[in-house]
Write a protein that holds these residues in place. Structure first.
Motif, PDB file in Angstrom:
ATOM      1  N   ARG A  17       0.866  -1.174   0.000  1.00  0.00           N
ATOM      2  CA  ARG A  17       0.000   0.000   0.000  1.00  0.00           C
ATOM      3  C   ARG A  17       0.900   1.220   0.000  1.00  0.00           C
ATOM      4  N   ALA A  18       0.786   2.024  -1.044  1.00  0.00           N
ATOM      5  CA  ALA A  18       1.695   3.159  -1.183  1.00  0.00           C
ATOM      6  C   ALA A  18       1.101   4.195  -2.120  1.00  0.00           C
ATOM      7  N   ARG A  33      -2.726   8.442  -4.365  1.00  0.00           N
ATOM      8  CA  ARG A  33      -2.417   8.194  -2.958  1.00  0.00           C
ATOM      9  C   ARG A  33      -3.018   6.865  -2.534  1.00  0.00           C
ATOM     10  N   ASP A  34      -2.281   6.147  -1.707  1.00  0.00           N
ATOM     11  CA  ASP A  34      -2.798   4.927  -1.069  1.00  0.00           C
ATOM     12  C   ASP A  34      -3.279   3.874  -2.054  1.00  0.00           C
ATOM     13  N   GLY A  74       2.582   7.170   3.906  1.00  0.00           N
ATOM     14  CA  GLY A  74       1.717   7.841   2.939  1.00  0.00           C
ATOM     15  C   GLY A  74       2.281   9.125   2.357  1.00  0.00           C
ATOM     16  N   ASN A  75       3.239   9.759   3.048  1.00  0.00           N
ATOM     17  CA  ASN A  75       3.798  11.013   2.523  1.00  0.00           C
ATOM     18  C   ASN A  75       4.986  10.763   1.590  1.00  0.00           C
ATOM     19  N   ARG A  76       5.282   9.491   1.353  1.00  0.00           N
ATOM     20  CA  ARG A  76       6.348   9.155   0.403  1.00  0.00           C
ATOM     21  C   ARG A  76       5.714   8.633  -0.877  1.00  0.00           C
ATOM     22  N   ASP A 416      11.226  10.266  -0.701  1.00  0.00           N
ATOM     23  CA  ASP A 416      10.761  11.055   0.437  1.00  0.00           C
ATOM     24  C   ASP A 416      10.905  12.532   0.066  1.00  0.00           C
ATOM     25  N   PRO A 417       9.799  13.191  -0.279  1.00  0.00           N
ATOM     26  CA  PRO A 417       9.909  14.582  -0.746  1.00  0.00           C
ATOM     27  C   PRO A 417      10.411  15.514   0.351  1.00  0.00           C
ATOM     28  N   GLU A 418      10.311  15.066   1.599  1.00  0.00           N
ATOM     29  CA  GLU A 418      10.676  15.946   2.712  1.00  0.00           C
ATOM     30  C   GLU A 418      12.065  15.657   3.266  1.00  0.00           C
TER      31      GLU A 418
END
Ligand code: GUN
Ligand code: FE
Length: 464
Positions: A17-18, A33-34, A74-76, A416-418
């Motif tokens: 799940r990504a 998403r997801d 979820g934020n990746r 990882d955008p962050e």
């Protein structure tokens, strides 16, 4: 039972799940998403389900019950692994060096002396180990490699790709023309060059552990100037019978294009075609000076082009007419051209492909009148660059990678955008998903890549 949060294991046989971003069709991007991706034991994607699709909840529950659900944060985002269509493996030690001389000087004074050192297998092993690990860490899951003339060192590159799990298409370089290649770095004879090519093909095809053809041999005349007519014709014959890919340089610079015109009376494209080297399996690096007739010949043959925008700045004397070639339905991907280009990152290749296309469109000489300074309608955007670097390159090689779709191999990077060490700071309130992708293409670095898989198998990332 909750799914495992993990980025440490193989994904073969799992349901992931990504969130993902990909560009399966040029011009379009698809961001979700997801999503749920079912990955078979062989690394092939069995299904891709979006939230709300029929079967999504049941698949997730069943995978969770069976302990097969892998939930990525979820934020990746998963992105398809990059396909680098043009890498000179032996030039890794001179990345970023010697970019201030023309191609013909660079070859004779820097590149041939460096490549000659690969007669030393210890040197080859050390460099190739570092190169393959570094390219994987930069998100390159497939690379089309030129090696050197040496049989043993080229085999070491094949062994290294297999060991480290990178999809590698590799050629023993052929260069037998005494007027263009120095005595210390040349195939000893045309016959030995051809024999060496055949032997390398046999070696790769019988490598233990290469049953899925993760590593493939490639027929590799360096370029027309460095090969005799006999070698080119012989390689054309090998290409016809072995079913391998073919790679070479084509119409790269004023000097190179002019040299081939003078020697053969033809463009590179026409000459390669005469020698039987232009077909569906052919990848032409650069191709900056191809004519309209060349484009038609390339399109008719179904050959592909490795556009190398970073190296073209230093060695090519012109900007490749990418938009025009795309409009003629040529099959195109991107290449770093290490070390003609000074970066191992396909993000940098994307950025330069975009920037060069803008320079071609607007023109560069401010003393010319605006509107007549460049070539109208030449630009590409970040969506097209992303496609070229992934699905576009995969399509050139006819490999089922580069996109998240049923039947494709799961070759992917987790982004990882962050990432703190990288320059992008995403604000979900302000940045739409499309903005986020644009910021990633324009700003991501190796620091954003936190995991890499090839055929569902995790490849170890070296420390940054
Ligand atoms: N033409 C022939 N060999 C090479 C090479 O190694 N790099 C580039 N960019 N062009 C070439
Ligand atoms: Fe090159």
């Amino acid at each position: 039972m909750a799914g495992h949060v993990s980025n440490e294991i193989d994904l073969c046989g799992k349901v992931v799940r990504a969130s993902y971003m990909h560009a399966p069709v040029r011009g379009d991007v698809d961001i979700c998403r997801d999503a749920l991706m079912e990955i078979g034991a062989d690394g092939v994607i069995g299904s891709v389900l979006r939230p709300g699709d029929p079967g999504y909840e049941q698949t997730k529950q069943a995978a969770s019950d069976a302990g097969r659900l892998m939930e990525l944060p979820g934020n990746r985002f998963l992105l398809p692994g990059f396909v680098d269509l043009h890498v000179h493996a032996p030039q890794w030690p001179q990345l970023g060096k010697a970019l201030d001389v023309p191609l013909e000087v660079w070859l004779q004074e820097y590149t041939f002396p460096l490549e000659a050192r690969y007669s030393d297998t210890g040197f080859a092993r050390a460099v190739y180990g570092d190169l393959v690990a570094s390219l994987l860490a930069h998100g390159t899951t497939t690379a089309l490699y030129f090696a050197t003339v040496h049989q043993q060192a080229t085999r070491i590159l094949a062994d290294t790709c297999l060991e480290k799990g990178q999809r590698g298409l590799i050629g023993k370089v052929v260069m037998d023309e005494p007027t263009q290649c120095p005595d210390y770095y040349r195939d000893p004879s045309t016959e030995m060059a051809l024999q060496g090519t055949r032997e390398f093909i046999d070696y790769v095809r019988s490598m233990p552990g290469n049953g899925t053809n993760l590593v493939q041999p490639v027929v590799t005349p360096r370029f027309v100037p460095s090969c005799t007519d006999e070698a080119l014709a012989g390689l054309g014959e090998i290409a016809r019978t072995c079913g391998c890919h073919v790679q070479t340089h084509c119409s790269e610079s004023d000097w190179e294009h002019g040299y081939v015109l003078e020697r053969t009376g033809m463009t590179d494209t026409a000459a390669l075609s005469e020698f039987g080297l232009m077909g569906r399996h052919t990848v032409l690096a650069h191709s900056n000076f191809i004519t309209e007739a060349d484009m038609e010949m390339i399109a008719a043959a179904g050959a592909g082009i490795a556009h190398c925008p970073l190296s073209n700045i230093y060695f090519s004397n012109a900007v490749f007419p990418l938009r025009r070639a795309l409009e003629k339905s040529l099959r195109i991907g991107l290449g770093t051209d290490i070390s003609g280009g000074p970066s191992a990152s396909m993000f940098d290749s994307c950025r330069q492909a975009i920037a060069s296309s803008r320079l071609l469109e607007d023109g560069v000489d401010p003393s010319c009148q605006g509107g007549s300074r460049g070539v109208a309608n030449s630009r590409i955007d970040f969506r097209e660059a992303f496609h070229l670097a992934t699905a576009g390159g995969a399509d050139v090689l006819d490999l089922p990678v580069g996109r998240f779709a049923k039947g494709c191999l799961f070759d992917a990077i987790l982004l990882d955008p962050e990432a703190e060490a990288a320059p992008i700071r995403i604000d979900d309130q302000i940045d739409t998903l499309d903005d986020q992708l644009q910021r990633i293409i324009n700003g991501a670095t190796r620091a954003n890549i936190v995991d890499v898989w090839v055929s569902g198998k995790r490849t170890g990332l070296p420390p940054q």
